[in-house]
Structure formats: structure tokens, C-alpha cells
Design a protein around this motif. Sequence first.
Motif, short mmCIF file in Angstrom:
data_model
loop_
_atom_site.label_atom_id
_atom_site.label_comp_id
_atom_site.label_asym_id
_atom_site.label_seq_id
_atom_site.Cartn_x
_atom_site.Cartn_y
_atom_site.Cartn_z
N GLU A 100 -19.62 15.70 101.66
CA GLU A 100 -19.00 15.92 102.96
C GLU A 100 -20.02 15.82 104.09
OE1 GLU A 100 -17.19 19.75 102.76
OE2 GLU A 100 -15.90 19.20 101.08
N ARG A 101 -21.16 16.43 103.89
CA ARG A 101 -22.18 16.50 104.93
C ARG A 101 -22.86 15.14 105.16
NH1 ARG A 101 -25.67 20.32 102.95
NH2 ARG A 101 -24.34 21.95 103.74
N TYR A 102 -23.28 14.49 104.07
CA TYR A 102 -24.12 13.31 104.22
C TYR A 102 -23.32 12.02 104.40
CZ TYR A 102 -28.22 16.09 103.29
OH TYR A 102 -29.22 17.01 103.39
N LEU A 103 -22.15 11.95 103.82
CA LEU A 103 -21.36 10.72 103.98
C LEU A 103 -20.76 10.61 105.37
CD1 LEU A 103 -19.65 10.37 100.49
CD2 LEU A 103 -21.69 9.20 101.38
N ALA A 104 -20.67 11.70 106.08
CA ALA A 104 -20.14 11.67 107.45
C ALA A 104 -21.17 11.16 108.46
CB ALA A 104 -19.68 13.07 107.85
N LEU A 105 -22.43 11.08 108.04
CA LEU A 105 -23.50 10.64 108.94
C LEU A 105 -23.53 9.12 109.03
CD1 LEU A 105 -26.37 12.94 107.65
CD2 LEU A 105 -24.98 13.29 109.69
N SER A 106 -24.00 8.63 110.16
CA SER A 106 -24.23 7.19 110.30
C SER A 106 -25.44 6.83 109.42
CB SER A 106 -24.49 6.85 111.76
OG SER A 106 -25.75 7.35 112.15
N PRO A 107 -25.63 5.57 109.11
CA PRO A 107 -26.77 5.20 108.26
C PRO A 107 -28.12 5.64 108.84
CG PRO A 107 -25.25 3.37 108.41
CD PRO A 107 -24.75 4.43 109.35
N GLU A 108 -28.27 5.54 110.16
CA GLU A 108 -29.52 5.94 110.78
C GLU A 108 -29.72 7.45 110.70
OE1 GLU A 108 -27.20 4.07 112.37
OE2 GLU A 108 -28.19 2.12 112.28
N GLU A 109 -28.66 8.20 110.97
CA GLU A 109 -28.74 9.66 110.87
C GLU A 109 -29.01 10.09 109.44
OE1 GLU A 109 -24.94 10.69 112.51
OE2 GLU A 109 -25.80 11.23 114.44
N TYR A 110 -28.41 9.39 108.49
CA TYR A 110 -28.61 9.70 107.07
C TYR A 110 -30.09 9.50 106.71
CZ TYR A 110 -28.31 9.48 102.01
OH TYR A 110 -28.51 9.71 100.68
N GLN A 111 -30.67 8.37 107.13
CA GLN A 111 -32.08 8.13 106.84
C GLN A 111 -32.97 9.18 107.49
OE1 GLN A 111 -32.46 3.92 107.95
NE2 GLN A 111 -33.29 3.63 105.89
N LEU A 112 -32.66 9.53 108.72
CA LEU A 112 -33.45 10.56 109.40
C LEU A 112 -33.32 11.91 108.70
CD1 LEU A 112 -32.76 9.65 113.13
CD2 LEU A 112 -34.93 9.43 111.90
N GLN A 113 -32.12 12.23 108.25
CA GLN A 113 -31.91 13.50 107.54
C GLN A 113 -32.69 13.51 106.23
OE1 GLN A 113 -30.26 16.37 108.48
NE2 GLN A 113 -31.24 17.15 106.65
N MET A 114 -32.64 12.40 105.49
CA MET A 114 -33.38 12.32 104.23
C MET A 114 -34.88 12.41 104.48
SD MET A 114 -31.67 12.32 101.57
CE MET A 114 -30.05 12.96 101.82
N MET A 115 -35.34 11.78 105.56
CA MET A 115 -36.76 11.89 105.90
C MET A 115 -37.14 13.33 106.21
SD MET A 115 -38.60 8.95 108.18
CE MET A 115 -37.24 8.77 109.26
#
Length: 184
Positions: free
Chosen positions: A118-133
Motif C-alpha cells: 500500500e505504501r510503496y506502490l502508491a509512490l511515483s517511480p522517483e519517490e519510490y527510488q528516493l524512499q528506497m535510498m
Amino acid sequence: MMTAVIPFNSIVKDHISIPDMDDSLSQLTINLASEDVRKVCQQQHEQANILTTKLNILFVVNGALLTSLSISRLIYVPSVFSLVEVLGFLLNFILLINAFLPRQVIISPNLEENKFLERYLALSPEEYQLQMMANLVEIYKANKRRIDDISQCLIYSAYTTLTIAICIMLHILVTYFLPILSIK
């Protein structure tokens, strides 16, 4: 195992200013930074494996030193050397066991939770990469403390092993060679 849940807003937006994501250079920068962070985490994992190898080597060396003392029966002869050797082995095995004891390893995100999707799939690809970083940076910091603790124990153990080996050599010299020299 400990799971770190790192909120997107708290770390990424506080520590990283997000440029306009329409710019291809910023996406390239995010990709490069993400790759670099993963490389650093991989190096940290390799360092942990090297420390485990050093731990195993120190256990074997201490076992061999203790075995040699037992076979030569020097440890059973009451002397200052025997006392120092026994105390040295006690200290050394305490240090090695302390380095060996499991510590909390941090992993993020926790894939066992449904909230991950729910949390990570709702993010845009750029936001997802930033969150993972951001997650990887926090994981690195937490695991670095663990690796530093293990490394410090192994350094002290190595010096203790060296001290025990020197003490054993002096004990052998005093026990076997000094009486021979004084007779002649």
C-alpha cells in the motif's frame, strides 16, 4: 531481525530537496545515487563477512594456543605465567563470544507487511527510488554501529591473543631453557 519503517516525508523531504522530476538529468542522478548507495551497502555486507572470517580465525588460534598449553602441561604448573595465561584466555574468549553474539540486523522495508504494498506502490517511480535510498542510508547507519562493535571486539581479541602468545613463549623459555642455562 529488526525492521525499520522510515516514513517518506520525514527523511527524504527533510534531507533531499526534490528537483523537478521532468528533467531527465535528475532521474539519471537518482539512478546513479541509488546504485551508489546499493554498492556501499554491498561493501558493508562484504566487510561483515570478512569480520566473521577473522572471528573464526581468532577462535581457532586461541583453541590451538590453549591446546598447546594443555599438551605441554605448562598451564598446570603454578606460576605467574599460568595465571596470566588463564586470565588472558578468559578475557579473550569473552571478547570473542561478545563479537559472536547475534545483534539486531536492520532490514527495510518489511516485506511481510501488507502495508508495504500500500505504501510503496502508491509512490511515483522517483519517490519510490528516493524512499528506497533513504531506507538504505538508515540501514547502513544502523548496521555500521553493529559492525564497528564487532570490529572493536576483534581488535581487542587480536591484541589479547598476541599477549597470550608472548606470555606462552616467555613461560616456555623460563620453564625449559633457564634451568639448563643455570646448570652449565
